[in-house]
Design a protein around this motif. Structure first.
Motif, mmCIF file in Angstrom:
data_model
loop_
_atom_site.group_PDB
_atom_site.id
_atom_site.type_symbol
_atom_site.label_atom_id
_atom_site.label_comp_id
_atom_site.label_asym_id
_atom_site.label_seq_id
_atom_site.Cartn_x
_atom_site.Cartn_y
_atom_site.Cartn_z
ATOM 1 N N ASP A 1 0.903 -1.151 -0.100
ATOM 2 C CA ASP A 1 -0.018 -0.102 -0.033
ATOM 3 C C ASP A 1 1.028 1.244 -0.008
ATOM 4 N N GLN A 2 2.144 1.150 -0.154
ATOM 5 C CA GLN A 2 3.054 2.188 -0.239
ATOM 6 C C GLN A 2 3.979 2.073 -1.470
ATOM 7 N N PRO A 3 4.292 3.202 -2.207
ATOM 8 C CA PRO A 3 4.941 3.224 -3.443
ATOM 9 C C PRO A 3 6.514 2.663 -3.028
ATOM 10 N N VAL A 4 6.512 1.801 -4.178
ATOM 11 C CA VAL A 4 7.950 1.202 -4.094
ATOM 12 C C VAL A 4 8.328 0.930 -5.664
ATOM 13 N N ASP A 5 9.706 0.981 -6.068
ATOM 14 C CA ASP A 5 10.189 0.361 -7.239
ATOM 15 C C ASP A 5 10.333 -0.906 -7.427
ATOM 16 N N ILE A 6 10.118 -1.326 -8.767
ATOM 17 C CA ILE A 6 10.258 -2.886 -8.927
ATOM 18 C C ILE A 6 11.577 -3.170 -9.053
ATOM 19 N N ALA A 7 12.498 -2.325 -9.336
ATOM 20 C CA ALA A 7 14.096 -2.643 -9.487
ATOM 21 C C ALA A 7 14.853 -1.842 -8.654
ATOM 22 N N LEU A 8 16.011 -2.489 -8.172
ATOM 23 C CA LEU A 8 16.990 -1.823 -7.099
ATOM 24 C C LEU A 8 17.876 -0.854 -8.203
ATOM 25 N N PRO A 9 18.524 0.137 -7.672
ATOM 26 C CA PRO A 9 19.490 0.890 -8.471
ATOM 27 C C PRO A 9 20.251 0.260 -9.606
ATOM 28 N N ASN A 10 20.726 -1.063 -9.189
ATOM 29 C CA ASN A 10 21.524 -1.821 -10.049
ATOM 30 C C ASN A 10 20.683 -2.675 -11.380
ATOM 31 N N GLY A 11 19.541 -2.293 -11.054
ATOM 32 C CA GLY A 11 18.512 -2.869 -12.083
ATOM 33 C C GLY A 11 17.975 -4.348 -11.807
ATOM 34 N N ARG A 12 18.353 -4.872 -10.715
ATOM 35 C CA ARG A 12 17.867 -6.098 -10.298
ATOM 36 C C ARG A 12 16.510 -5.931 -9.546
ATOM 37 N N LEU A 13 15.946 -7.177 -9.474
ATOM 38 C CA LEU A 13 14.538 -7.092 -8.755
ATOM 39 C C LEU A 13 14.821 -6.540 -7.255
ATOM 40 N N ASN A 14 13.511 -5.607 -6.907
ATOM 41 C CA ASN A 14 13.559 -5.162 -5.580
ATOM 42 C C ASN A 14 12.754 -6.133 -4.799
ATOM 43 N N PRO A 15 13.254 -6.930 -4.007
ATOM 44 C CA PRO A 15 12.299 -7.704 -3.122
ATOM 45 C C PRO A 15 11.243 -7.172 -2.432
ATOM 46 N N ALA A 16 11.519 -6.031 -2.227
ATOM 47 C CA ALA A 16 10.323 -5.130 -1.394
ATOM 48 C C ALA A 16 9.130 -5.055 -2.038
ATOM 49 N N ARG B 1 -4.219 -3.022 -4.582
ATOM 50 C CA ARG B 1 -5.417 -2.624 -5.235
ATOM 51 C C ARG B 1 -5.336 -1.694 -5.967
ATOM 52 N N HIS B 2 -4.327 -0.810 -5.820
ATOM 53 C CA HIS B 2 -3.957 0.624 -6.636
ATOM 54 C C HIS B 2 -2.701 0.499 -7.078
ATOM 55 N N PRO B 3 -2.247 1.064 -8.280
ATOM 56 C CA PRO B 3 -0.896 0.751 -8.689
ATOM 57 C C PRO B 3 0.182 1.701 -7.848
ATOM 58 N N VAL B 4 0.728 1.243 -7.102
ATOM 59 C CA VAL B 4 1.778 1.932 -6.518
ATOM 60 C C VAL B 4 3.231 1.310 -6.718
ATOM 61 N N GLN B 5 3.299 0.608 -7.633
ATOM 62 C CA GLN B 5 4.699 0.179 -8.041
ATOM 63 C C GLN B 5 5.187 1.013 -9.221
ATOM 64 N N GLY B 6 6.568 1.381 -8.770
ATOM 65 C CA GLY B 6 7.252 2.346 -9.795
ATOM 66 C C GLY B 6 7.845 1.584 -10.721
ATOM 67 N N ILE B 7 8.009 1.768 -12.166
ATOM 68 C CA ILE B 7 8.727 1.131 -13.100
ATOM 69 C C ILE B 7 9.893 1.591 -13.540
ATOM 70 N N ASN B 8 11.174 0.931 -13.048
ATOM 71 C CA ASN B 8 12.582 1.818 -13.239
ATOM 72 C C ASN B 8 13.482 0.773 -13.873
ATOM 73 N N LEU B 9 12.951 0.202 -14.908
ATOM 74 C CA LEU B 9 13.659 -0.885 -15.634
ATOM 75 C C LEU B 9 15.023 -0.281 -16.315
ATOM 76 N N LYS B 10 16.096 -0.972 -16.381
ATOM 77 C CA LYS B 10 17.286 -0.345 -17.249
ATOM 78 C C LYS B 10 17.916 -1.391 -18.100
ATOM 79 N N GLY B 11 18.475 -0.920 -19.041
ATOM 80 C CA GLY B 11 19.015 -1.959 -19.809
ATOM 81 C C GLY B 11 18.400 -1.707 -21.288
ATOM 82 N N TRP B 12 18.744 -2.899 -22.042
ATOM 83 C CA TRP B 12 18.215 -2.979 -23.681
ATOM 84 C C TRP B 12 18.143 -4.200 -23.862
ATOM 85 N N GLY B 13 16.990 -4.504 -24.726
ATOM 86 C CA GLY B 13 17.131 -6.090 -25.418
ATOM 87 C C GLY B 13 15.977 -7.033 -24.578
ATOM 88 N N ARG B 14 15.978 -7.004 -23.271
ATOM 89 C CA ARG B 14 15.031 -7.800 -22.701
ATOM 90 C C ARG B 14 13.884 -7.156 -22.064
#
Length: 337
Positions: free
Chosen positions: A13-28, A34-47
């Motif tokens: 129920d609180q804002p959280v990015d889906i990725a860590l600063p290094n681009g890997r999964l943020n376990p948190a 119920r509402h979109p609190v997830q921030g999309i911060n994907l990095k890289g190219w190709g996948r």
């Protein structure tokens, strides 16, 4: 597949990015909301995979608009089906190694516009005060549709992790009233807010190269209740997440169990069954939208069957509801991308 055990999932129920600063999964960020609190911060190219898919169903027709961006490929697509005559019109335009102006894809769902510009197709999904305005123009199809989203509207937002490098955020939203019009070859069809429903599939993530999934969605009324059905299968197996939920009169009920899907892969028009502790449904198809795109390395094969759901569902409080003639679809999709 037999219905699996219930896996407890964390509600966010609180804002959280889906990725860590290094681009890997943020376990948190693993969980659902119920509402979109997830921030999309994907990095890289190709996948990276980004897509916006809207499908509108009414007693007269089905119309779908899609923008997808896979770094090396942009696809614009539309689909129209006249339920009375059986006329089906799919159109698509693919751009390899596209320029940046081919598709503008928002990060966080519901906040920014998505726009696709092709040589023959133009598709826009623009956020406004009452929801989302969908417009499209192709060689045969024109559409101007308003999707109405009430304040506080609940949707299913889930982060599905395969491992630290591959993970997918999906927002599945249904029971959204729609109004406006669609034209095919100059014939205009009107969408009435009392009988037309819109469904959204918003995705952002990094997928495995090869994957198979099921998806079923339905919106409608039964015994005076508004019911939204949202089920997924195969692609979430082995992860701590599912994309299964019910919506009862606007309230989301998360199902943290992998469901059992029964259907005949030799004849997708035979009835399907979707089963679990809270789900006992039969889906009866009326039309199979089949497509097969094969470029050896990149492939998409899918059967999206439209039809009706019947049976029973049970909410998280243990109350059972009858499902009768709720319209929607069930699909199997295999991808190499």
């Amino acid at each position: 597949m037999v219905a699996g055990p219930v896996q407890p999932e964390r509600e966010l129920d609180q804002p959280v990015d889906i990725a860590l600063p290094n681009g890997r999964l943020n376990p948190a960020a693993v969980g659902w909301s119920r509402h979109p609190v997830q921030g999309i911060n994907l990095k890289g190219w190709g996948r990276n995979k980004r897509f916006e898919y809207w499908c509108i169903t009414s007693p007269d027709l089905i119309v779908a608009l899609n923008i997808s961006h896979g770094d090396y490929r942009v696809t614009l697509a539309s689909f129209f089906y006249d339920r009375a005559t059986g006329e089906a019109v799919p159109e698509a335009e693919i751009h390899w190694l596209p320029n940046n102006d081919r598709a503008s894809m928002p990060g966080q769902t519901g906040r920014d516009d998505a726009v696709g510009k092709g040589e023959r197709m133009q598709i826009a999904m623009r956020i406004n005060k009452t929801g989302t305005r969908l417009t499209g123009e192709t060689s045969r199809l024109k559409a101007d549709i308003q999707v109405h989203e009430a304040p506080g509207h609940e949707s299913l937002n889930v982060l599905v992790p395969w491992d630290s490098k591959r993970f997918q955020f999906t927002r599945k939203d249904n029971c959204l009233p729609a109004s406006g019009w669609v034209e095919l070859d100059g014939r205009r069809y009107t969408l009435d807010v009392g009988s037309a429903y819109a469904t959204l599939d918003h995705g952002r993530g990094r997928w495995p190269y090869s994957i198979v999934w099921n998806w079923a969605s339905g919106s409608g009324r039964s015994d005076g209740r508004e019911l939204g059905l949202q089920f997924g299968g195969k692609w979430t197996e082995g992860t701590p997440s599912t994309e299964n939920a019910l919506k009862i009169d606007g309230r989301l009920h998360k199902i943290s169990q992998e469901l059992e899907w029964r259907y005949d892969r030799a004849d997708f028009m035979k009835p399907w069954q979707i089963l679990g502790d809270q789900v006992d449904l039969t889906f009866t198809p009326e039309y199979d939208r089949y497509s097969n795109f094969d470029r050896l390395i990149v492939r998409s094969k899918e059967h999206q069957c439209f039809g009706t759901f019947a049976g029973t569902v049970t909410d998280n409080d243990g109350k059972r509801y009858r499902v009768a003639d709720v319209y929607g679809w069930a699909e199997e999709v295999a991808r190499r991308w």
